[in-house]
Design an enzyme around this catalytic site. Structure first.
Site, short mmCIF file in Angstrom:
data_model
loop_
_atom_site.label_atom_id
_atom_site.label_comp_id
_atom_site.label_asym_id
_atom_site.label_seq_id
_atom_site.Cartn_x
_atom_site.Cartn_y
_atom_site.Cartn_z
N HIS A 200 51.54 -13.87 28.22
CA HIS A 200 52.48 -14.28 29.61
C HIS A 200 51.47 -14.83 30.70
O HIS A 200 51.74 -15.74 31.54
CB HIS A 200 53.19 -13.62 30.01
CG HIS A 200 52.88 -12.36 30.91
ND1 HIS A 200 52.89 -12.49 32.09
CD2 HIS A 200 52.74 -11.08 30.28
CE1 HIS A 200 52.61 -11.12 32.58
NE2 HIS A 200 52.56 -10.32 31.73
N ASN B 51 41.88 -8.70 38.51
CA ASN B 51 43.31 -9.28 38.53
C ASN B 51 43.43 -9.20 40.11
O ASN B 51 44.38 -10.09 40.43
CB ASN B 51 44.48 -8.62 37.85
CG ASN B 51 44.52 -7.09 38.12
OD1 ASN B 51 43.62 -6.30 37.98
ND2 ASN B 51 45.64 -6.62 38.86
N CYS C 181 51.91 -5.51 39.49
CA CYS C 181 52.43 -4.51 39.17
C CYS C 181 52.37 -3.28 40.03
O CYS C 181 53.00 -2.30 39.81
CB CYS C 181 51.65 -3.91 37.79
SG CYS C 181 51.53 -4.92 36.45
N GLN D 18 42.67 -11.02 32.00
CA GLN D 18 42.49 -12.11 33.16
C GLN D 18 41.36 -12.89 32.77
O GLN D 18 41.03 -13.72 33.31
CB GLN D 18 42.22 -11.74 34.41
CG GLN D 18 43.43 -10.63 34.97
CD GLN D 18 44.75 -11.74 35.44
OE1 GLN D 18 44.48 -12.92 35.27
NE2 GLN D 18 45.74 -11.04 35.82
N ALA E 38 49.74 -6.71 27.66
CA ALA E 38 48.34 -5.93 27.77
C ALA E 38 48.60 -4.57 28.10
O ALA E 38 47.64 -3.49 28.01
CB ALA E 38 47.64 -6.68 28.63
N SER F 96 46.96 -10.43 27.01
CA SER F 96 48.56 -10.41 27.10
C SER F 96 48.63 -12.23 27.01
O SER F 96 47.78 -13.00 27.36
CB SER F 96 48.76 -10.24 28.43
OG SER F 96 50.00 -10.35 28.85
N1 PMP Z 1 45.47 -5.80 32.95
C1 PMP Z 1 45.52 -6.82 33.85
C2 PMP Z 1 44.06 -6.98 34.38
C3 PMP Z 1 46.29 -7.58 34.23
O1 PMP Z 1 46.10 -8.25 35.25
C4 PMP Z 1 47.73 -7.29 33.65
C5 PMP Z 1 48.99 -8.10 34.21
N2 PMP Z 1 49.03 -7.79 35.85
C6 PMP Z 1 47.67 -6.36 32.77
C7 PMP Z 1 46.45 -5.59 32.29
C8 PMP Z 1 49.20 -5.96 32.00
O2 PMP Z 1 49.74 -7.05 31.30
P1 PMP Z 1 51.05 -7.09 30.75
O3 PMP Z 1 51.93 -7.62 31.90
O4 PMP Z 1 50.90 -7.97 29.59
O5 PMP Z 1 51.57 -5.57 30.32
#
Ligand code: PMP
Length: 370
Positions: free
Chosen positions: A198, A150, A319, A178, A71, A196
């Site tokens: 995962h 998230n 993140c 999410q 994502a 995404s």
């Molecule tokens: N957007 C949101 C709302 C997320 O929760 C996340 C993952 N923490 C991401 C984007 C990024 O996803 P990815 O790990 O697949 O890059």
């Protein structure tokens, strides 16, 4: 010691069937999907079939789907790919967005001089359609907002926002990371959406950008003909193929899993309500999968104490877990982000796990809290 995982908003364990198929395909079909001999053509065909299946599940056209590494890449491609085309103008987004949206926007401000309005949530934690309407300008070309937060789990009013943009020449990008597999998503009225794998028991390094037909994006990865020339590089074919199975399974089980998780959250809220020193950080319309709360202890202290009892939780978006910057999202909601903990549930979590968690939490707070 038990191993209890309450961090599925961060990532999820791989689905068994996805794993088995992955291993099987990876060994048999290592060929390049663009090779012109039979084996390559076979991979190409499998990839095409997967794209068609995903398109059917999302009710869009296969040509509207671009496989990405996740994502974050999908968000970057949506925002930067469009900004590189437009070169100037105004974007509406919010302070509640994931770092992959927020920092892409910051970069576009810095590098291209694009102007961005970051909406602040109201007292209910919502970004409303009225706010979007108010922020619209003559030169606004994009609204980029997430569908589910998230960190705290707010489900935003996407339908209302679509309504405001109807008939205007403003594109809508939605980070649905999410939301997919958890609540119904409707791509009607959406120009771009990020996903995404995962987060829904799929492979890491696997994601998707939906972009409406004829919407032109500049590639971020220059290369050959792959992904309609928008995303270069030899296709990660088997990973992309597996996204179809991942998504199908997540959507098939969505309702049943939601009910399970909703019951768990309800139970957790009752239990947490009885523990001294705990405040639940709820917004108006939260998803059952995420429960954010604060205690009298610093987040790292509590997180580490829980970890040593076999319980895995987050203190904020993973993140940003190693950054010293405060959480934009929690600060915007007036929550002391140094004391917040995020629990995120999944179908494999149980009431017994929650009982253990509550017992441990109560013990830690009694010992170290004040
Ligand atoms: N957007 C949101 C709302 C997320 O929760 C996340 C993952 N923490 C991401 C984007 C990024 O996803 P990815 O790990 O697949 O890059």
């Amino acid at each position: 010691m038990p191993e209890i995982y309450f961090d599925s908003a961060s990532t999820t364990p791989l689905d068994d069937e996805v794993y088995q198929t992955y291993i099987d395909l990876l060994q048999r079909y290592f060929y390049n999907a663009d090779s012109l001999y039979d084996k390559g053509v076979k991979v190409h065909r499998l990839l095409k079939k997967a794209r068609e299946e995903i398109a059917k599940l999302l009710k869009v056209d296969p040509s509207e789907l671009i496989f990405t590494s996740g994502a974050s890449e999908a968000n970057s491609l949506a925002i930067k790919g469009l900004c590189f085309k437009k070169k100037k103008g105004h974007i509406i987004s919010s302070v509640m967005e994931h770092a992959s949206v927020y920092n892409a926007l910051k970069q576009m401000e810095r590098v291209l001089g694009i102007e961005v309005t970051y909406l602040q949530p109201d007292l209910d934690g919502m970004i409303t359609k009225e706010m979007v309407k108010e922020a619209l300008r003559e030169d606004t070309f994009l609204v980029s907002l997430m569908s589910v937060n998230n960190e705290v789990g707010t489900i935003y009013d996407l339908e209302g926002i679509k309504e405001v943009l109807k008939g205007r020449h403003v594109l809508l990008h939605v980070d649905m990371t999410q939301a997919i597999g958890k609540i119904d998503v409707d791509l009607k009225g959406v120009d771009m959406a990020s996903f995404s794998a995962h987060k829904i028991h799929g492979l890491k390094g696997s994601g998707l950008l939906y972009r409406k037909r004829h919407l032109e994006l500049e590639p971020l990865i220059s290369g050959g003909q792959q992904e309609y020339g928008i995303r270069g590089g030899t296709e990660n074919a088997i990973t992309n193929i597996l996204l179809a199975k991942t998504l199908r399974k997540a959507l098939e089980k969505q309702k049943e899993r939601y009910e399970h998780v909703a019951a768990l959250k309800e139970y957790a809220l009752i239990k947490l309500g009885k523990i001294k020193g705990v405040t639940v950080n709820a917004t108006k319309n939260d998803i059952a999968y995420i429960l954010n709360f604060s205690t009298t202890l610093k987040s790292e202290v509590l997180l580490n104490a829980l970890n040593s009892e076999g319980i895995m939780v987050s203190s904020r978006s993973t993140c940003g877990s190693r950054e010293n910057e405060p959480s934009r999202v929690l600060v915007a909601l007036g929550i002391d982000d140094t004391r917040a903990i995020r629990l995120s549930f999944d179908y494999f979590n149980t009431q017994n796990e929650l009982d253990y968690f509550m017992m441990v939490l109560e013990g830690i707070l009694r010992k170290y809290g004040n």
